[in-house]
Structure formats: structure tokens, C-alpha cells
Design an enzyme around this catalytic site. Structure first.
Site, PDB file in Angstrom:
ATOM      1  N   GLU A 154      58.302 -23.102  -5.220  1.00 48.36           N
ATOM      2  CA  GLU A 154      58.559 -23.344  -3.799  1.00 48.36           C
ATOM      3  C   GLU A 154      57.307 -23.650  -2.978  1.00 48.36           C
ATOM      4  OE1 GLU A 154      60.902 -20.079  -2.345  1.00 48.36           O
ATOM      5  OE2 GLU A 154      62.651 -20.720  -3.502  1.00 48.36           O
ATOM      6  N   GLU A 298      66.875 -20.766  -9.254  1.00 45.41           N
ATOM      7  CA  GLU A 298      67.182 -19.569  -8.459  1.00 45.41           C
ATOM      8  C   GLU A 298      68.415 -19.821  -7.612  1.00 45.41           C
ATOM      9  OE1 GLU A 298      64.143 -17.818  -5.923  1.00 45.41           O
ATOM     10  OE2 GLU A 298      62.592 -18.347  -7.376  1.00 45.41           O
TER      11      GLU A 298
END
Ligand code: BGC
Length: 380
Positions: A154, A298
Site C-alpha cells: 500500500e 487483503e
């Protein structure tokens, strides 16, 4: 509909959130030196209990597992590599092999060695150079035990939380710094992509990208559509442009839609995040243009009493199937998270685990919703 052949099911974790005692990282330093922030301490003591945790994952039908290697453990001081830490991760990866669980190994998941942070961290080209050295070392030493590399977790979230929103160390608010950090992370990814492919050409390399489902608030209004397009380009797509040609697969982290959370009347997580499974189909369709296999790296919910997780899993997996039915090449689903863990600036209160952790005894208890995911693993 059956899942595609060899579709992977499992869960994800990250080092600082589960291992405990990551004493050489910038997060640890920040936790000790800043008043009012949560301390990760022993976290879920996964450092000592990984075998037990993987045995539970195996019993839950998992065929893949995502973990991260903690750079500050491998290289606690610049140029000084810690053999014991390296051997530990070798054992971890060997254990996954033994259990026949495929590994997704993240090389950077938010934390940095404290020595790097003191030299200006990701605002500097020095971080790129040091990351190259660390990645080359890890890939040479451990590469043969790895199934998928995830270089950076991320990047946009990291850059904005740490350099714009003042939430995470080093708690800066500077547009210039944030832009610099994004640029350096992209550069680092491109560079280690080449290194990783040189060392082990056959291991797929990607990064994990947090994607927000941006839906126009007024579907018919042009300004609303434009606004959504800009946000989607900036947050979801730009990092792909900066790393073009340097990824073999796409890692998707999906949690919520980009809408006004205050006016959302649907279900929410314990953190107040709207639950919007259709958003997962939406963002997956948006990734089709890059023509690469996709893994959900995720997807999960903070839900301490486990009252919403079962539906959450069912509906998000349905959303994945919808995307597949519409031609998106999705090849795996990793739930966040295997275990309850240290949720960064929010501490230990949010409970994301398929497995509950009692932090006073470190006892593990499988939550009922974990069996909902297990049932899906039986249909591959
Ligand atoms: C991060 C995880 C985090 C999860 C839930 C993701 O943005 O990669 O580290 O625990 O979201 O907030």
C-alpha cells in the site's frame, strides 16, 4: 460456479502487527517516544508461535499465506545483517512449504529500520539504495522458498498516512514530502523488480495496492463523475502508471468504498468503515486494463464479536466470483487477517482475525466465521 483451478485461499499478516518485539523499527521508536500512542509490545507473539498458527491455518483449509519480512530485524544497523533473524524467516518459510501452503512474502509493510528513518526515510534516494541492498540479500538467501514476492504494501496509504494525514511516523504534513515518498517507492519497486527477477526469474513479483471503490454520489451529474475519476486516477491508478512493465501480478487490498461515511446507512465495521462488497467487483473490473493475474492480498473487517464477518466473507467472495464471471482474472483470496493483531495507530482494539487472540495468555481461538471461509476452500 466453481472457482478457477488452483484458486488460492488463505489469510494475510504483517511482521510488526503480529510478531512482537520489533525493537529496531521506526514504529517501535515512535511507540516508545510519543505520548498517547499504542505500543505493539509482544503483539500476537507470532514470532514464537508461527508453527501453531500455520497448523491452525492448515486446518482451516488455507492453501496460501501472506506474511512480511521485517527489514529492521534483517538489517538492524546499516550493512549489518542478522543471521539469526534470517534463519528464523527460513524456518517460517520452510514450515509453510511443509504444510503445502504457498507463500506471499512482503518486503516492506509500513515499517522501516530506525536507522533509515533517522536519515530521512523514504523522502530520500538513500532509502531506494538501501532497499535494493536489503532485497537483494533476502532474495538470494530465501528466494528459493518463496512463491510470490510482494515488494511494497500500500504505497499510497503509507505515503498519505505518514506524510500528509499526520497519523503515522514521521507524522509530517507536506505535499512535497508525500509526492517525493510516492516517487521513491515507485522507483524502489521498479528497481527491486529487476533484482528479484534476476535472482529468481520464475517467482512472480507484484505490490499490494489498496483500492477504494469510488462511486459517484450523483450518478448523473458530470461534476460528480469527474470528481470520482480524478480520485480514482490519483489513488487507485497512478502507482500502476509509475511502475508500468514492472509487475507480474496485481495484489488488491480492498476494504471500503470512497463515499461519505457519515451518511452511510448500511452495515459498518467496528472502525466505522462501510461494508460494501459490490465495491470489490467494481475495483477488480477497474484492474482488467492492466492484463495481469490478480490476487486479493487483503480483505477483512474489524468485528470483535464476529457477528458480521461470516456475511462479510460470503458477500466479498461472491463479489470476486462476479468479477471472474465478467472476465477478470482473479486467482486467489487472502483474508485480513489470520490473527487479531496490532492495528497500527488504533492499537489492539480492532479485531480483524479469523482467529481470536487473548493478549493476556496469547491463547488462540478460531472464530466461527473462519469456517465460512473454510467451506469455500473445499470448492476449488
Ligand atoms: C494494511 C494492514 C491493516 C489493514 C486494516 C491495510 O491497509 O495493509 O496492515 O491492518 O489495512 O486496517
Amino acid at each position: 460456479m466453481e472457482f478457477p483451478k488452483r484458486f488460492l485461499f488463505g489469510a494475510a499478516t504483517s511482521a510488526h502487527q503480529v510478531e512482537g518485539n520489533n525493537i529496531h523499527s521506526d514504529w517501535w521508536a515512535w511507540e516508545q517516544s510519543t505520548s498517547g500512542v499504542h505500543q505493539s509490545g509482544k503483539a500476537a507473539d507470532h514470532w514464537n508461535r508461527f508453527r501453531e498458527d500455520f497448523a491452525l491455518a492448515k486446518n482451516l483449509g488455507h492453501t496460501a499465506h501472506r506474511l512480511s519480512i521485517e527489514w529492521s530485524r534483517i538489517e538492524p544497523r546499516p550493512g549489518e545483517f542478522n543471521k539469526k533473524a534470517l534463519e528464523h524467516y527460513r524456518e517460517v518459510l520452510l514450515e509453510l512449504r511443509k504444510q503445502n501452503i504457498k507463500s506471499f512474502v512482503t518486503l516492506h509493510h509500513f515499517t522501516n529500520p530506525e536507522w533509515l528513518a533517522q536519515k530521512g526515510g523514504w523522502e530520500t534516494g538513500y532509502a531506494v539504495e538501501r532497499f535494493e541492498i536489503y532485497v537483494r540479500y533476502v532474495s538470494q538467501q530465501l528466494g528459493e522458498l518463496v512463491d510470490f514476492w510482494v515488494t511494497i504494501n500500500e504505497p499510497m496509504v503509507y505515503a498519505s498516512q505518514s506524510y500528509w494525514r499526520v497519523k503515522w511516523p514521521p507524522q509530517k504534513r507536506s505535499l512535497i514530502s508525500m509526492m517525493r515518498v510516492i516517487g521513491n517507492l515507485a522507483k524502489a519497486h521498479r528497481s527491486v523488480y529487476r533484482i528479484l527477477k534476476m535472482v529468481h526469474p520464475n517467482i512472480p513479483v507484484g505490490f499490494a495496492k489498496h483500492l477504494v471503490a469510488y462511486i459517484p454520489e450523483h450518478a448523473k451529474r458530470l461534476d460528480s463523475q469527474m470528481f470520482v475519476k480524478i480520485k480514482d486516477w490519483w489513488f487507485n491508478k497512478r502507482f500502476f502508471s509509475l511502475t508500468r512493465g514492472a509487475y507480474d501480478f496485481i495484489g488488491v487490498n480492498y476494504y471500503f468504498p470512497g463515499i461519505n461515511w457519515q451518511t452511510w446507512h448500511g452495515p459498518k465495521s467496528d472502525l466505522g468503515w462501510p461494508v460494501y462488497p459490490e465495491g470489490l467487483t467494481h475495483v477488480l473490473k477497474g484492474m482488467k486494463r492492466y492484463k495481469k493475474p490478480i490476487y486479493i492480498t487483503e480483505n477483512g473487517i474489524a468485528d470483535a464479536d464476529d457477528s458480521r464477518r461470516a456475511d462479510f466473507i460470503r458477500e466479498h467472495i461472491r463479489a470476486v466470483r462476479d468479477a471472474i464471471a465478467q472476465g477478470v482474472d482473479v486467482r486467489g483470496y487472502l483474508h485480513w487477517s489470520l490473527l487479531d493483531n496490532f492495528e497500527w495507530a488504533d492499537g489492539f482494539a480492532p479485531r480483524f482475525g479469523l482467529i481470536e487472540v487473548d493478549y493476556s495468555t496469547m491463547e488462540r481461538t478460531v472464530r466461527p466465521s473462519a469456517y465460512v471461509l473454510k467451506a469455500f476452500t473445499e470448492h476449488v
